[in-house]
Design an enzyme around this catalytic site. Sequence first.
Site: not given
Ligand SMILES: NC(=O)c1ccc[n+]([C@@H]2O[C@H](COP(=O)([O-])OP(=O)(O)OC[C@H]3O[C@@H](n4cnc5c(N)ncnc54)[C@H](OP(=O)(O)O)[C@@H]3O)[C@@H](O)[C@H]2O)c1
Length: 293
Positions: A65, A211, A213, A216
């Site tokens: 990352y 993901f 929330l 993508t």
């Molecule tokens: N194992 C794997 O292959 C893999 C792949 C992908 C991700 N991951 C891990 O999983 C974690 C979670 O996934 P993710 O961060 O990609 O996606 P997510 O948690 O589904 O969503 C994150 C998105 O939601 C927004 N968001 C968060 N809280 C919010 C709220 N209260 N209101 C409005 N928007 C909100 C964030 O924007 P803001 O920044 O503006 O809040 C960001 O754009 C990652 O951070 C990573 O550590 C692992």
Amino acid sequence: MVAMALDAAGTTTLAGHEVPRLGYGTMRLTGPHVYGPPADPDEARRVLRRAVELGVRAIDTAWYYGPDVANELVAEALHPYPEDLVLVTKLGGARRPDASWIAALRPEELRAGAERDLRLLKVEQVPVAHLRWMPGAPVDFTETLDAMTALVDDGLIGAVGLSNVDAGQLELALGRTPVACVSNAYGLLDRTSEDVVQRCAAAGIPFLPFFPLGATPGGASAVATDERLDDLTARTGATRTQLALAWLLQHSPALLPIPGTSSVAHLEENLAAADLRLDADVVAELDALATAG
Ligand SMILES: NC(=O)c1ccc[n+]([C@@H]2O[C@H](COP(=O)([O-])OP(=O)(O)OC[C@H]3O[C@@H](n4cnc5c(N)ncnc54)[C@H](OP(=O)(O)O)[C@@H]3O)[C@@H](O)[C@H]2O)c1
């Protein structure tokens, strides 16, 4: 010892450590497309410190990352780490200079990634590293699994998790080596990995939905913009993302969501989902919202 604020969500055992069932993921702490530094590194460090202050004890991260950016921010903000903080990394991916994602699953690449994590995170051992499977990669799954086990044997990582695996791969792994946790895409809108969630629950293995929330890699949260949730937000007083996280927490005791955010305000909103209890009729309506799986 478990910090107080997230107690309401209960705890689970992750690689031998008791942690609250709401964690945090660092992928949103980088620049656009998970590449380069963030626009506001001070806010990124505040997010990490606030997460730990509010009780988060499972932080998911990866050297790729940024690359390096997220792990450097974690070390800057949190090192020396609380004794009960479980850092969870991922091995198996890498980045090209154009920000695209590639597999790095050969044994020597997995080891180099683990060594990079140790250096960036300033630790002698990473408590858990996920083997991040990339479908189509020109490597054998069992060979990568054995390479991860070798990293445990050599002390670079404390335990092996699996990420982006199907039910067959999980079963194969369970017959071969201890599996500390699993992390696949999963959430209110995408239940494709439901079979893996249920297998983890049966085996007593934490499942860290990524993901959660509905984001993508390059895009924002689909949950945060889903107007179908508005009747329920009005009825419950919870926000859309809180509903999605509370649904996960109630759906299966195996689930330990790791929502990502770059803002303290969103972090605080999301972690407050630990205090929500959804009535059965609300859960039933949320159950019906899946758009995949
Ligand atoms: N194992 C794997 O292959 C893999 C792949 C992908 C991700 N991951 C891990 O999983 C974690 C979670 O996934 P993710 O961060 O990609 O996606 P997510 O948690 O589904 O969503 C994150 C998105 O939601 C927004 N968001 C968060 N809280 C919010 C709220 N209260 N209101 C409005 N928007 C909100 C964030 O924007 P803001 O920044 O503006 O809040 C960001 O754009 C990652 O951070 C990573 O550590 C692992």
